[in-house]
Design a protein around this motif. Structure first.
Motif, PDB file in Angstrom:
ATOM      1  N   SER A 921      37.619  53.806  67.017  1.00  0.00           N
ATOM      2  CA  SER A 921      37.882  54.501  65.749  1.00  0.00           C
ATOM      3  C   SER A 921      38.247  53.496  64.661  1.00  0.00           C
ATOM      4  O   SER A 921      38.686  52.394  64.940  1.00  0.00           O
ATOM      5  CB  SER A 921      39.074  55.450  65.895  1.00  0.00           C
ATOM      6  N   HIS A 922      38.075  53.930  63.424  1.00  0.00           N
ATOM      7  CA  HIS A 922      38.410  53.072  62.294  1.00  0.00           C
ATOM      8  C   HIS A 922      39.781  53.440  61.732  1.00  0.00           C
ATOM      9  O   HIS A 922      40.207  54.590  61.780  1.00  0.00           O
ATOM     10  CB  HIS A 922      37.355  53.203  61.202  1.00  0.00           C
ATOM     11  N   LEU A 923      40.440  52.427  61.173  1.00  0.00           N
ATOM     12  CA  LEU A 923      41.715  52.658  60.490  1.00  0.00           C
ATOM     13  C   LEU A 923      41.463  52.662  58.990  1.00  0.00           C
ATOM     14  O   LEU A 923      40.815  51.741  58.466  1.00  0.00           O
ATOM     15  CB  LEU A 923      42.716  51.550  60.849  1.00  0.00           C
ATOM     16  N   VAL A 924      41.942  53.716  58.317  1.00  0.00           N
ATOM     17  CA  VAL A 924      41.753  53.809  56.864  1.00  0.00           C
ATOM     18  C   VAL A 924      43.085  54.190  56.212  1.00  0.00           C
ATOM     19  O   VAL A 924      43.998  54.707  56.858  1.00  0.00           O
ATOM     20  CB  VAL A 924      40.673  54.851  56.486  1.00  0.00           C
ATOM     21  N   LYS A 925      43.156  53.924  54.911  1.00  0.00           N
ATOM     22  CA  LYS A 925      44.381  54.202  54.183  1.00  0.00           C
ATOM     23  C   LYS A 925      44.452  55.676  53.803  1.00  0.00           C
ATOM     24  O   LYS A 925      45.481  56.322  53.908  1.00  0.00           O
ATOM     25  CB  LYS A 925      44.360  53.349  52.905  1.00  0.00           C
TER      26      LYS A 925
END
Lengths: 998, 89
Positions: A921-925
């Protein structure tokens, strides 16, 4: 059904053995030695399938590998195989075959409506039609094309047959057993060379089986039989029939597929179905012969229109008449040979010769036999739908452009000869620059690139005397070069009929007001008009024309269509054929079954399986295995109904509270010896190694020259000049090569030897707070106290009489040891550990628990050391020596690697402490940001922390150093998840590392 | 499949070897100052030659020796092979 087209007393078939077979559900009879094609023709069956695009009726066109039409679905011994050429498939008792590309039946085929829609199916039809609307592609066009595509159906069952590979070396490989192949093989074999002679068909001899010639006072066939039986007796010769040399690769490597059992009802016990030969030949002689070219005329695809050489082969080899009222249409003398054979067997053929006034021995013979010959005559169109019933013929002007009055004559087959095309595929594949031979209107091999020579008809030589002479000579010369022998064989006397030149005429013009389809490519239904459209639309390169029209792209790869296609392009473009050039010949020359290519490497045998010495114990104790590279490792040991999650959690928890044991045999192990061993380690590892004392281990990180982490592991100093290195399971082979590279090429002055000992040692990791107590019981006579065997210490012990190496190292973050014994003692060690460990509640643990333990400890492994990260990213920068240089150090000064906001490994915990985070998974703000949402990092590994009893993940996060405590979102579009998370330290358990030192 | 003459073992098939790139690249000495450009040339920048090319192969399923092979990248012709310790002339 009687074999009403079978002649008595003619042919090479065995009439004593009658064979029954089924075609489209109907039972027929043939004889041993028949092909499916010859047996069907003997029964008068000419309708065999439907064409690819227009579903026009299809019959037989050839008698061998060049066959474009007669492709069937074959059933044999409970298996089915598509794309089988009826002309190549030998008859066996119980053979069943069905037509392809027709529904509901070959006689009444719904798809034939395409034939009436043909005006709507021009060249590039697919490209033009299936473009829009876009939404139609997935649901309408794609399924339609898929259904319409292909000839036959591949089985989805597991193929029970066995296929083999064989590697062979020889002095001379000879492809093709016609006159040139036999002569060269004979001369070379008699001169002592190791020879392999390969013949695609069941019978040796090629054209000698059908031509009326005399060699050394014997018929061609008798001479061929004599040579073959002599060759078979010679120890230096391998003679193979049913074997197609289909590919010519680099450095004289050729690949041949041998059909060992395809002609039998059932494969014999212990026999393979097919065998693929990889042959490395010192010299190659290509004697692959020629394929007859068709002449293009109206409806030239009607069943009953076939190559004149095929008609002759059916007659002479199989005793089968392809028709009883044959019309021969020729531009050269070959057609006469066929006509004469018909005549000799009581059939009255008619010959149409496009030439005006040719003279030769064979034409005289035909005239003397009172065969009806019309010169300057051509077939304008075949008449009849499912079978030729008559032909429209006409006189043609000298310039071949004007047709005279159309006449109709009755006939039941049209045997066409448009001269011969040398089979140059192998030569071309070898890199030979082919050249155009004006005399025969075809390409022939030119300058050789590899050690290859083409002989006889494949080289455009159609005179037997010359062919034999040059072939004897080539066989002798090449073998002399290799064996240094000079034994010459005597050259036999040859009697053959002389022929005269052919007519450079290949396409009959359309009569006024007629719009017959004139086919160039018979398997892909490419007509003259299609190529004309392609050129009108601006396609120029022959490679483009080929792909746009699909000319020559079918399974027969245009064996009968390529040259006529080139002639047409050159005519329209007003260029000469050599300037148009030909498309590339690529292997395989004929289709090769996937089974033969794969060979024995099927299923479990597709890669080696490595098992640890404790494998049987794991199996007995309900281990669920997982592939780790080529190793099989226990993933967890299942108890009752528990699943992977429950099992691994139990095992990991037991390590944290009691003690666990894990099979770590798979870790790479490299033995390093020599006075400069420490210096080598000091150069390849990022940290300092010169002062490591004997009996101590150290953790090390290895970089590539570009600064990326290559591998990590511990290395232990066993004695003064002796080290034991461990690598990760996955990188074991690469690390060894890496060390060998530097030792052999960069620092040859270092006196060090490295050798893999991965398989010599069995390893068990004993981890958990009770591991020392267990170890003490295992090694009662050794001091394993924290002082006697401190963290990163090493001693040699004695495990109930077995020599053991004990390392105090830890991957789990617990107090832990690793015990190694020689592999043969691995199981003994394991059972002892389990037995003695019972009182400490020992449990074995698998790779899943191993992962849980290392993830929550923040120990990086393969998912972080993924070939994209530098030491800093993995929080390994503390291991970078400032005092010395090492492999890859210089790269770490690169701008991106030293950026302030450089990515770093962090821990990730979901805010709800419940939702598991998918790996990748990606980490986003901001989870609502417009796409593409800027990605700050990615989840590298996830687990359920047994220490905290909530999900925990590791991530590589931009500016990770300053992100601790921040809240972000994890997004997984794949799993459709958005999870609010908090960034924490990657060391989620025992951040000070006290347990390993306890 | 290429046929490569290992200077230690003789003619062997390509599938016994693994490829190791340009054999003329010399690793800069450890501990020596080097400019960014020279380092980049060593690590990354390679010519994609058409024609004769000295390259490294390791006889990985044989003697495990790294060897130097002079091969034509277009025709695959191999002209010469050397041991790791032998210099390219």
């Amino acid at each position: 059904m009687t074999q009403s087209f079978r002649l008595e007393n003619v042919g090479l078939i065995n009439r004593k053995n009658k064979i029954s077979f089924k075609f489209n559900g109907k039972t027929y009879y043939g004889f041993e030695g028949d092909t499916l094609a010859s047996a069907l023709l003997a029964n008068g069956v000419h309708l065999i399938g439907r064409s690819f695009k227009y579903h026009r009726p299809r019959g037989f066109f050839g008698a061998g590998v060049d066959e474009p039409y007669a492709i069937v679905q074959l059933y044999r011994n409970g298996e089915t195989e598509p794309n089988v050429k009826a002309t190549e498939q030998e008859l066996f008792e119980g053979l069943e075959a069905t037509s392809v590309n027709c529904w509901p039946s070959v006689n009444f085929d719904i798809g034939a409506i395409n034939n009436f829609l043909k005006i709507f199916l021009p060249a590039g039809f697919y490209y033009k039609t299936f473009m829009w609307p876009k939404s139609f592609w997935y649901k309408v066009y794609e399924p339609f094309i898929r259904k319409a595509a292909g000839l036959g159906v591949a089985s989805i069952k597991h193929d029970k047959e066995r296929y083999e590979h064989k590697y062979e070396y020889c002095d001379l490989l000879i492809a093709g057993s016609g006159p040139s192949g036999l002569a060269s093989a004979y001369a070379a074999a008699k001169n002592g060379a190791r020879v392999i002679l390969a013949e695609d068909k069941a019978r040796f001899g090629g054209t000698l089986l059908t031509s009326e010639v005399n060699i050394g006072n014997k018929s061609g066939k008798e001479w061929a039989d004599g040579v073959i039986s002599e060759l078979k007796e010679m120890p230096n010769v391998t003679v193979k029939n049913r074997s197609q040399v289909f590919g010519y690769y680099d450095h004289n490597m050729l690949v041949m597929s041998e059909r060992i059992s395809d002609h039998l009802s059932k494969t014999k016990k212990f026999h393979p179905k097919q065998r693929l030969w990889y042959i490395r030949a010192k010299e190659v002689l290509i004697s692959s012969g020629s394929i007859e070219r068709p002449i293009v005329f109206g409806n030239n695809d009607t069943p009953g229109v076939m190559l004149s050489s095929a008609a002759k082969e059916y007659l002479k080899v199989y005793g089968v008449l392809v028709g009883k009222n044959p019309l021969i249409f020729t531009n050269n003398d070959s057609g006469y040979e066929t006509a004469i054979e018909f005549k000799k067997n009581g059939i009255n053929p008619a010959i149409l010769d496009s030439r005006k006034d040719p003279h030769s021995e064979i034409i005289e013979e035909a005239k003397n036999l009172k065969i009806d010959i019309k010169f300057s005559y051509v077939v304008v169109a075949a008449k009849g739908y499912k079978k030729v019933k008559s032909a429209d013929i006409a006189k043609i002007s000298d310039n071949k452009e004007q047709l005279g009055k159309i006449e109709n004559i009755k006939c039941d087959c049209i045997c066409v000869s448009g001269f011969w095309t040398p089979t140059i595929h192998l030569a071309s594949q070898s890199g030979n620059k082919t050249k155009f031979n004006e005399d025969i209107d075809a390409f022939v091999p030119g300058t050789s690139k590899q050690k290859e020579k083409t002989l006889g008809a494949a080289n455009g030589v159609y005179n037997l005397d010359e062919t034999l002479k040059s072939s004897f000579e080539a066989g002798h010369e090449l073998s002399k070069k290799i064996t240094n022998n000079d034994n010459k064989v005597s050259f036999p006397n040859v009697v053959e009929k002389k022929s005269t030149s052919h007519d450079k005429f290949w396409c009959v013009p359309l009569p006024d007001g007629k719009n017959y389809k004139r086919f160039l490519d018979f398997q892909n239904d490419v007509a003259v008009s299609d190529v004309e459209i392609a050129l009108k639309e601006g396609y120029r390169s022959i490679e483009h024309v080929k792909r746009y029209t699909t000319l020559g792209m079918a399974t027969d790869q245009g064996k009968t269509s390529n040259l006529n296609g080139l002639q047409l392009v050159s005519k329209i473009e007003n260029k000469v054929v050599p300037n148009v050039g030909h498309t590339t010949f690529r292997p395989p020359y004929t289709p090769v079954s996937i089974g033969a290519i794969v060979g024995r490497e099927v299923g479990k045998h597709s890669k080696p399986t490595r098992k640890s010495p404790m494998h049987l114990w794991h199996k007995k104790n309900n281990a669920v295995f997982i592939d780790a590279g080529v190793w099989l490792r226990p993933r967890y040991y299942k108890q009752g109904d528990e699943n992977l999650f429950e099992g691994s959690k139990r095992e990991a928890k037991n390590v944290r509270t009691n003690v666990g044991v894990c099979d770590v045999t798979t870790l790479g192990k490299i033995d390093i010896k020599g006075p400069d061993a420490a210096e080598l380690l000091n150069r390849v590892y990022t940290n300092a190694w010169l002062k490591l004392p004997v009996g101590k281990a150290r953790y090390g990180v290895m970089l590539r020259e570009d600064g990326i982490v290559m591998d990590d592991g511990t290395t232990t100093r066993i004695s003064e000049n002796h080290y034991h290195m461990t690598t990760t399971t996955a990188q074991a082979a690469n690390v060894l090569s890496h060390l060998e590279y530097y030792l052999q090429l960069v620092w040859p002055e270092l006196n060090v030897n490295v050798v893999s000992t991965t398989e010599q040692w069995a390893g068990a990791a004993i981890a958990g707070p009770k591991s020392r107590e267990l170890l003490q019981k295992l090694f009662p006579n050794f001091d394993v106290s924290n002082e006697g065997l401190p963290f990163m210490g090493y001693i040699e012990g004695d495990l109930f009489g077995v020599k053991a190496r004990i390392f105090r190292i830890s991957f789990s973050g617990e107090l832990a040891y690793e015990v190694n014994v020689e592999s043969d003692n691995g199981n003994f060690m394991w059972e002892k550990i389990i037995e003695v460990g019972q009182e400490f509640k020992i449990q074995p643990y698998g790779t899943e628990a191993l992962s849980v333990l290392r993830i929550e400890m923040g120990h990086v492994a393969g998912s972080e050391l993924d070939g994209r990260t530098i030491p800093y990213d993995n929080s390994l920068e503390g291991l970078l020596s400032k005092k010395k240089d090492f492999i890859g150090k210089r790269s770490l000064t690169r701008k991106a690697f030293t950026a302030e906001d450089r990515q770093k490994v962090v821990g990730v915990v979901p805010l709800d402490k419940k939702t598991s985070i998918p790996e990748g998974s990606h980490l986003v703000k901001d989870s609502n940001a417009p796409l593409p949402n800027p990605k700050l990092g990615y989840i590298s590994a996830s687990c359920w922390s047994v220490e905290h009893d909530n999900p925990f993940s590791l991530a590589i996060l931009k500016d990770g150093k300053n992100m601790i405590g921040k809240k972000l979102f994890v997004m997984s579009p794949l799993k459709n998840k958005i999870i609010p998370v908090e960034i924490v330290s990657s060391h989620y358990v025992d951040p000070k590392g006290e347990r390993v030192r306890s | 499949m290429l046929h490569i003459k290992c200077p230690h073992c003789g003619m062997r098939s390509q599938n016994e070897f693994s490829y190791g790139g340009d054999a003329t690249i010399k690793r800069p000495e450890l501990g020596k100052e080097i400019s960014d450009q020279d380092w980049d040339n060593f690590v990354y920048n390679r010519k994609s030659l058409k024609g004769k090319h000295w390259e490294l192969w390791q006889h990985i399923s044989g003697c495990r020796q790294w060897i130097k092979v002079e091969r034509d990248t277009a025709t695959h012709e191999i002209f010469n092979t050397l041991k790791a310790t032998e210099d390219i002339s």
